[in-house]
Design an enzyme around this catalytic site. Structure first.
Site, short mmCIF file in Angstrom:
data_model
loop_
_atom_site.label_atom_id
_atom_site.label_comp_id
_atom_site.label_asym_id
_atom_site.label_seq_id
_atom_site.Cartn_x
_atom_site.Cartn_y
_atom_site.Cartn_z
N THR A 66 3.62 -4.71 -11.04
CA THR A 66 4.05 -5.74 -10.11
C THR A 66 4.84 -5.12 -8.97
OG1 THR A 66 5.06 -7.93 -9.95
CG2 THR A 66 6.18 -6.33 -11.35
N LYS A 70 2.43 -2.01 -6.68
CA LYS A 70 0.99 -2.24 -6.79
C LYS A 70 0.18 -1.26 -5.95
CE LYS A 70 1.04 -7.12 -8.09
NZ LYS A 70 0.50 -8.46 -7.81
N GLU A 82 -13.79 -1.76 -8.72
CA GLU A 82 -14.21 -2.19 -7.38
C GLU A 82 -13.22 -3.16 -6.76
OE1 GLU A 82 -16.67 -0.92 -5.54
OE2 GLU A 82 -16.83 0.49 -7.21
N ASN A 91 -2.92 -4.10 -10.29
CA ASN A 91 -1.94 -4.84 -11.08
C ASN A 91 -2.15 -4.66 -12.58
OD1 ASN A 91 -4.18 -6.55 -11.60
ND2 ASN A 91 -2.85 -8.35 -11.73
N GLY A 133 1.38 -8.59 -0.80
CA GLY A 133 0.29 -8.22 -1.69
C GLY A 133 -0.46 -9.40 -2.27
N TYR A 231 5.43 -19.73 -9.71
CA TYR A 231 5.17 -20.35 -11.00
C TYR A 231 6.41 -20.88 -11.71
CZ TYR A 231 6.26 -15.58 -12.64
OH TYR A 231 6.84 -14.36 -12.87
N GLY A 252 1.44 -22.40 -9.62
CA GLY A 252 1.27 -20.96 -9.78
C GLY A 252 1.07 -20.52 -11.22
#
Length: 290
Positions: A66, A70, A82, A91, A133, A231, A252
């Site tokens: 995190t 990252k 990918e 992550n 990010g 969240y 979230g």
């Protein structure tokens, strides 16, 4: 003879608040797996390379990654999926017998709660608040899965922003949303989906009582989907305002669970027991709000 316990953990800085240990340890316990998930706070960026070298030596099984690391871990890994290559951010790390492979489950995690609305998003404009990010994962998900007509990124200072240089993405200043007649206000009002990829509204922050969309602006309305990546709390100021305006809301926690389930699958080749994990997470978030 008991199997050795596999150790997983979260790499970040000052991340003791994270719910990731609760999520993954609940899943491990439900499936009776000999695994444990903990937190690895790394205070300085230059120590991340040492941490990964130690992980290889100790045989740690995998990591979540995190902020603010990252992108730091990308050149330190042996290969990338990918998805991780597409946004140059990782992550999730899987240790395959000393070979560290970087993945990005934020893209799939972000997309998961939006998939039921895919047809209503296609060919319509979307708006993302924030340029960190989290917004990179949202942009990639929109491009590859939802095909909106336009993506507008709202940031603090577009003139100084160097990360988001794609000419296909419209850039606007967050502050302009306070001006009712501005182009920014019109773009947000017209958006089929509005994503909050800023930390504004997070419990414990000085701006926990605030919404990134000014309450008095009347920019949110019925027919929109308002998705807050924050969240905790479950009902952020943004989501409360959106619900009052008649919009569809996505908390979230849905992204948190979906990206965690994708990481769990990469580590164990098993499906996360979502009902048990969701229940544990709801109990914990509810307790933290008291």
């Amino acid at each position: 003879m008991r199997p050795a316990t596999k150790i997983y953990g979260l790499i970040g800085r000052a991340v003791d608040y994270s719910y990731s240990p609760l999520i993954h340890n609940t899943a491990f316990e439900q499936l009776s797996l000999p695994c444990r998930y903990t937190i690895f706070n790394i205070t300085e960026e230059h120590l991340v390379a040492d941490a990964l070298k130690g992980a290889r030596a100790l045989g740690l099984a995998g990591f979540s990654v995190t902020i603010p690391y990252k992108k730091t871990v990308v050149p330190l890994l042996d290969s990338l999926s990918e998805e991780a290559k597409s946004i140059q951010a990782v992550n999730t790390i899987v240790n395959h017998e000393g070979t560290l492979v970087g993945h990005n489950t934020d893209i799939a995690g972000f997309a998961s709660p939006l998939l039921p609305h895919a047809r209503s998003i296609q060919g319509r404009p979307v708006a993302i608040l924030g340029s960190g990010g989290a917004s990179l994962a949202a942009i990639e998900a929109f491009r590859t899965l939802f095909m909106p007509s336009e993506i507008t990124l709202f940031m603090r200072n577009p003139a100084k922003e160097t990360r988001m240089t794609d000419p296909a993405i419209k850039r606007c200043a967050l502050g302009d949303l306070r001006e009712s007649g501005s182009e920014s206000s019109a773009l947000l009002r017209d958006a089929a989906v509005v994503i909050n990829a800023t930390p504004v509204g997070t419990l414990g922050r000085p701006d926990a009582h605030m919404s990134p969309v000014p309450a008095e602006s009347n920019l949110l309305h019925q027919g929109q989907i308002i998705y807050d990546m924050v969240y905790n709390p479950l009902d952020t100021p943004l989501l409360l305002a959106a619900r009052k305006a008649g919009a569809v809301t996505i908390p979230g926690m849905e992204m948190l669970l979906a990206q965690g389930a994708a990481a769990f699958r990469l580590w164990t080749n098993l499906e996360m027991p979502m009902d048990a994990v969701r229940s544990a997470l709801l109990n914990e978030i509810g307790a933290s709000a008291i």
